[in-house]
Write an enzyme that holds these catalytic residues in place. Sequence first.
Site, mmCIF file in Angstrom:
data_model
loop_
_atom_site.group_PDB
_atom_site.id
_atom_site.type_symbol
_atom_site.label_atom_id
_atom_site.label_comp_id
_atom_site.label_asym_id
_atom_site.label_seq_id
_atom_site.Cartn_x
_atom_site.Cartn_y
_atom_site.Cartn_z
ATOM 1 N N ASN A 46 19.720 -99.808 88.546
ATOM 2 C CA ASN A 46 18.394 -99.829 89.156
ATOM 3 C C ASN A 46 17.705 -98.483 88.899
ATOM 4 O O ASN A 46 18.249 -97.430 89.240
ATOM 5 C CB ASN A 46 18.531 -100.081 90.663
ATOM 6 C CG ASN A 46 17.200 -100.310 91.349
ATOM 7 O OD1 ASN A 46 16.253 -99.570 91.121
ATOM 8 N ND2 ASN A 46 17.136 -101.311 92.209
ATOM 9 N N HIS A 54 12.437 -102.789 91.024
ATOM 10 C CA HIS A 54 11.805 -103.432 92.174
ATOM 11 C C HIS A 54 10.388 -102.888 92.285
ATOM 12 O O HIS A 54 10.152 -101.904 92.992
ATOM 13 C CB HIS A 54 12.611 -103.132 93.440
ATOM 14 C CG HIS A 54 12.119 -103.861 94.653
ATOM 15 N ND1 HIS A 54 12.910 -104.095 95.748
ATOM 16 C CD2 HIS A 54 10.905 -104.403 94.957
ATOM 17 C CE1 HIS A 54 12.219 -104.745 96.668
ATOM 18 N NE2 HIS A 54 11.002 -104.936 96.213
ATOM 19 N N ARG A 68 6.994 -102.419 93.741
ATOM 20 C CA ARG A 68 6.347 -102.689 95.024
ATOM 21 C C ARG A 68 4.833 -102.609 94.874
ATOM 22 O O ARG A 68 4.328 -101.992 93.931
ATOM 23 C CB ARG A 68 6.841 -101.695 96.079
ATOM 24 C CG ARG A 68 8.320 -101.895 96.407
ATOM 25 C CD ARG A 68 8.812 -100.885 97.434
ATOM 26 N NE ARG A 68 10.238 -101.082 97.713
ATOM 27 C CZ ARG A 68 10.719 -101.910 98.627
ATOM 28 N NH1 ARG A 68 9.880 -102.617 99.362
ATOM 29 N NH2 ARG A 68 12.011 -102.019 98.802
ATOM 30 N N HIS A 84 7.326 -96.228 93.254
ATOM 31 C CA HIS A 84 8.333 -95.846 92.257
ATOM 32 C C HIS A 84 8.049 -96.616 90.966
ATOM 33 O O HIS A 84 7.279 -96.139 90.145
ATOM 34 C CB HIS A 84 9.769 -96.000 92.777
ATOM 35 C CG HIS A 84 10.018 -97.159 93.694
ATOM 36 N ND1 HIS A 84 9.857 -98.470 93.321
ATOM 37 C CD2 HIS A 84 10.446 -97.175 94.982
ATOM 38 C CE1 HIS A 84 10.181 -99.266 94.325
ATOM 39 N NE2 HIS A 84 10.527 -98.507 95.357
ATOM 40 N N GLU A 132 13.331 -107.421 90.955
ATOM 41 C CA GLU A 132 13.417 -107.761 92.369
ATOM 42 C C GLU A 132 12.035 -107.686 93.008
ATOM 43 O O GLU A 132 11.190 -106.900 92.577
ATOM 44 C CB GLU A 132 14.312 -106.758 93.105
ATOM 45 C CG GLU A 132 15.731 -106.676 92.601
ATOM 46 C CD GLU A 132 16.536 -105.641 93.357
ATOM 47 O OE1 GLU A 132 17.774 -105.716 93.301
ATOM 48 O OE2 GLU A 132 15.928 -104.756 94.002
ATOM 49 N N THR A 165 13.105 -99.506 101.778
ATOM 50 C CA THR A 165 14.030 -100.165 100.856
ATOM 51 C C THR A 165 14.449 -101.487 101.477
ATOM 52 O O THR A 165 14.195 -101.747 102.659
ATOM 53 C CB THR A 165 15.266 -99.271 100.587
ATOM 54 O OG1 THR A 165 16.085 -99.875 99.583
ATOM 55 C CG2 THR A 165 16.081 -99.056 101.859
ATOM 56 N N HIS A 169 23.430 -102.447 97.069
ATOM 57 C CA HIS A 169 22.856 -101.566 98.082
ATOM 58 C C HIS A 169 23.924 -100.601 98.584
ATOM 59 O O HIS A 169 24.914 -101.001 99.193
ATOM 60 C CB HIS A 169 22.238 -102.307 99.266
ATOM 61 C CG HIS A 169 21.007 -101.632 99.782
ATOM 62 N ND1 HIS A 169 19.755 -101.819 99.241
ATOM 63 C CD2 HIS A 169 20.838 -100.728 100.764
ATOM 64 C CE1 HIS A 169 18.869 -101.083 99.874
ATOM 65 N NE2 HIS A 169 19.503 -100.392 100.806
ATOM 66 N N ASP A 170 23.705 -99.336 98.325
ATOM 67 C CA ASP A 170 24.547 -98.239 98.809
ATOM 68 C C ASP A 170 26.001 -98.336 98.345
ATOM 69 O O ASP A 170 26.914 -97.864 99.020
ATOM 70 C CB ASP A 170 24.487 -98.137 100.335
ATOM 71 C CG ASP A 170 23.109 -97.708 100.832
ATOM 72 O OD1 ASP A 170 22.347 -97.166 100.010
ATOM 73 O OD2 ASP A 170 22.799 -97.920 102.014
ATOM 74 N N HIS A 196 20.558 -95.895 93.742
ATOM 75 C CA HIS A 196 20.572 -94.606 94.432
ATOM 76 C C HIS A 196 21.883 -93.862 94.182
ATOM 77 O O HIS A 196 21.883 -92.662 93.869
ATOM 78 C CB HIS A 196 20.369 -94.811 95.934
ATOM 79 C CG HIS A 196 20.166 -93.543 96.688
ATOM 80 N ND1 HIS A 196 18.926 -92.932 96.814
ATOM 81 C CD2 HIS A 196 21.046 -92.739 97.344
ATOM 82 C CE1 HIS A 196 19.056 -91.818 97.518
ATOM 83 N NE2 HIS A 196 20.331 -91.677 97.851
#
Length: 246
Positions: free
Chosen positions: A7, A43, A45, A50, A75, A105, A199-200, A223
Amino acid sequence: MTLLSVNLNAVAQLRNRRDLPWPSVTGIARVVLDAGASGITVHPRPDERHIRHMDVFELSDLLRADYPGAEFNIEGYPSEDFLALIEQVNPQQVTLVPDDPAQATSDHGWDFAGKGNFLRSVVQRLKQRDRRISLFCDPDAGAAGIAAAKATGADRVELFTGPYGACFDDAEEAGRQLSALAVTCRAALNAGLGVNAGHDLTLLNLPAFQKAVPGVAEVSIGHGITADALLMGFAEATRRYIAVLA
């Protein structure tokens, strides 16, 4: 083997802090793909804080020209603008998330039962022979949630691993989260749905996830891999995540 999609939102967010063209989103995409990543995730937005729409088109052009075997995963919340973007770009995978535009997020999965009719109409609009649709899924969705997800016509679910990723120093809670993820993953596989996750996830918590939740086709990591890349570079960080996933 679980595939790695990188990502690039954090890369774009860093670039957007200044009115400069670097770090280059397409440049980093080349680095991670050359290092063995199987795909790229973005992703976009509505506020373009970003990833910008321009990035989506440039990444699409890059992958089609130089990395035809790589997957482009986009996404987003299925607003009319997002759906129009998907129809223009035609990525290999679309991951639908229930995000409010103001969210920092993604932080929860779909209410598959409550939003079933809405999701079914979106999936019907977007689904094509060469395009897969994935739905963001709470870790504890269980068999009932998965049945409702399956009824939408989607191809996959993406397990939201944020609650697991937040259990840095709590082994007991991490175990509970992994158990829930494993139950939901098995339910999805038994229902004929593919399973993604994200995620994470980090180099530290990914091995336990891989062991406890078998059958995941793809993880999307942004991330964590970007944080590691600050220390070791994107190519080496990509190789290390792939080694964990092998």
